[in-house]
Motif scaffolding. Structure first.
Motif, PDB file in Angstrom:
ATOM      1  N   UNK A 187      37.143  -0.483 -20.687  1.00 52.77           N
ATOM      2  CA  UNK A 187      36.805   0.700 -19.874  1.00 52.77           C
ATOM      3  C   UNK A 187      35.487   0.425 -18.983  1.00 52.77           C
ATOM      4  N   UNK A 188      35.514   0.846 -17.777  1.00 53.14           N
ATOM      5  CA  UNK A 188      34.189   0.938 -17.121  1.00 53.14           C
ATOM      6  C   UNK A 188      32.837   1.289 -17.986  1.00 53.14           C
ATOM      7  N   UNK A 189      33.186   2.462 -18.658  1.00 54.51           N
ATOM      8  CA  UNK A 189      32.176   3.466 -19.343  1.00 54.51           C
ATOM      9  C   UNK A 189      31.644   2.447 -20.594  1.00 54.51           C
ATOM     10  N   UNK A 231      41.599  -1.504 -15.390  1.00 57.26           N
ATOM     11  CA  UNK A 231      41.208   0.086 -15.085  1.00 57.26           C
ATOM     12  C   UNK A 231      40.812   0.158 -13.897  1.00 57.26           C
ATOM     13  N   UNK A 232      40.702   1.379 -13.094  1.00 54.84           N
ATOM     14  CA  UNK A 232      40.238   1.797 -12.042  1.00 54.84           C
ATOM     15  C   UNK A 232      38.608   1.798 -12.174  1.00 54.84           C
ATOM     16  N   UNK A 233      37.893   1.750 -11.213  1.00 56.27           N
ATOM     17  CA  UNK A 233      36.402   1.855 -11.457  1.00 56.27           C
ATOM     18  C   UNK A 233      36.012   3.055 -12.021  1.00 56.27           C
ATOM     19  N   UNK A 234      36.512   4.004 -11.978  1.00 55.68           N
ATOM     20  CA  UNK A 234      36.346   5.575 -12.664  1.00 55.68           C
ATOM     21  C   UNK A 234      36.867   5.511 -14.113  1.00 55.68           C
ATOM     22  N   UNK A 235      37.946   4.686 -14.283  1.00 52.46           N
ATOM     23  CA  UNK A 235      38.652   4.539 -15.520  1.00 52.46           C
ATOM     24  C   UNK A 235      39.771   5.734 -15.591  1.00 52.46           C
ATOM     25  N   UNK A 236      39.802   6.314 -14.486  1.00 50.26           N
ATOM     26  CA  UNK A 236      40.822   7.450 -14.666  1.00 50.26           C
ATOM     27  C   UNK A 236      42.533   6.868 -14.362  1.00 50.26           C
TER      28      UNK A 236
END
Length: 347
Positions: free
Chosen positions: A242-244, A285-290
């Motif tokens: 995940x980007x986070x 995953x998208x850059x936002x993780x959504x």
């Protein structure tokens, strides 16, 4: 039953009981569900990605694709015995690199854009310098890293001097590219083939997926195992951080994708395709993780809203199994490869 078989069966039962106990303890800590907590969130718009470029050049199944750190160039590896470096903005080939073995299963592009790596059924990881040519005019081979007893399933550059590899002999290795020697070798990292790996955004951790149906979290700095995650009932074909940096997504042969939270040490998202008959080969995953995207053996890329646990759409276009997908580091595009011999750029 022979004594050894009886002892093995007893140990397997004990192990399964311990896994069940771990799952039960994790459930006790789960005081709510992600979809319930995010129920009042607005739904994200339906994913509208379309094929911006169709990259044509391979003449056999394309097994892997990976973006460079600049979000412009990508490399693809095919059973035609070629690596192709593409300019995804123009759709042009930048380099075609002939391989000594056509059985390529994994490719990697260094963040700097200076090197590409590949490996597969040749039980070797080969590194090429895309900025230098050999006498034949092809990208120069920097290193051939041998020493595996199984196929090379996955590889990722830690930096221009080090590469991390996973293989079918259950090993994880970190290699020093200047010396061509292993700096770390983890034997029996899993109880089955290591199939995939993904680096955390800060580069300090990585997660692995295996045919033993588990995922494991590791620290790059000491290569020690930190956590083990259970949940899938079949091979874990792909993992994506995940980007986070606090979670990761997985896709499996059990026809589900999942989201695991590192801090709570458990699964928090469970995603199924509408037809429930699609095994997943790759995920991003998208850059936002959504948004979670998974390449499937039904020829499509499935998309979910990770927070509301809802199927968001399907990207269709490939005419055969989608083998690999990779999100651009800047989040603006997605590349996918397939057994239909094409690489697609989705924007």
């Amino acid at each position: 039953m022979p004594k050894d078989d009886a002892e093995t069966a007893a140990l397997k039962n004990e192990l399964n009981e311990l896994i069940a106990k771990c799952k039960e303890e994790a459930k006790k800590q789960a005081d709510c569900k992600l979809e319930d907590k995010c129920g009042d969130l607005g739904a994200v718009p339906k994913c509208q990605l379309s094929t911006k470029k169709m990259l044509k050049g391979h003449i056999n199944k394309v097994n892997s694709v990976h973006y460079s750190g600049d979000s412009r160039y990508c490399v693809s590896g095919s059973l035609d015995g070629k690596l192709i470096v593409w300019d995804t903005w123009t759709g042009n080939k930048v380099q075609v690199i002939p391989l000594r073995s056509s059985w390529v299963m994994s490719v990697a592009y260094s963040t700097s854009g200076n090197f590409v790596a590949c490996g597969g059924m040749d039980n070797m990881c080969t590194i090429y310098d895309v900025n230098n040519r050999d006498a034949s005019g092809n990208a120069k081979i920097v290193r051939e890293l041998a020493g595996y007893e199984g196929f090379l399933s996955s590889c990722r550059f830690l930096d221009d001097r080090h590469i991390l590899t996973g293989s079918g002999d259950m090993k994880l290795c970190v290699w020093d590219l200047e010396s061509g020697k292993k700096t770390t070798e983890i034997e029996a990292a899993h109880a089955g083939d290591v199939v995939s790996l993904s680096l955390s955004p800060d580069g300090n951790q990585f997660v692995t997926g295996s045919v033993d149906r588990t995922c494991k979290l590791w620290d790059v700095r000491d290569c020690k195992q930190k956590q083990t995650f259970f949940g899938h009932s079949s091979d874990v074909n792909c993992v994506s951080f995940h980007p986070s940096g606090y979670a990761f997504a997985t896709g499996s042969e059990d026809k589900t994708a999942r989201l695991f939270d590192i801090r709570s040490d458990q699964q928090i998202g469970h995603y199924e395709p509408p037809n429930k008959t699609s095994g997943f080969t790759s995920c991003a995953l998208s850059l936002s993780g959504r948004l979670l995207l998974c390449g499937s053996d039904d020829n499509n890329i499935h998309v979910w809203d990770t927070l509301k646990i809802q199927h968001n759409g399907t990207l269709g276009g490939h005419e055969n199994r989608v083998t690999s997908i990779c999100m651009a580091p800047n989040g603006m595009a997605l590349v996918s490869s397939s057994w239909d011999q094409f690489v697609r750029v989705w924007v």
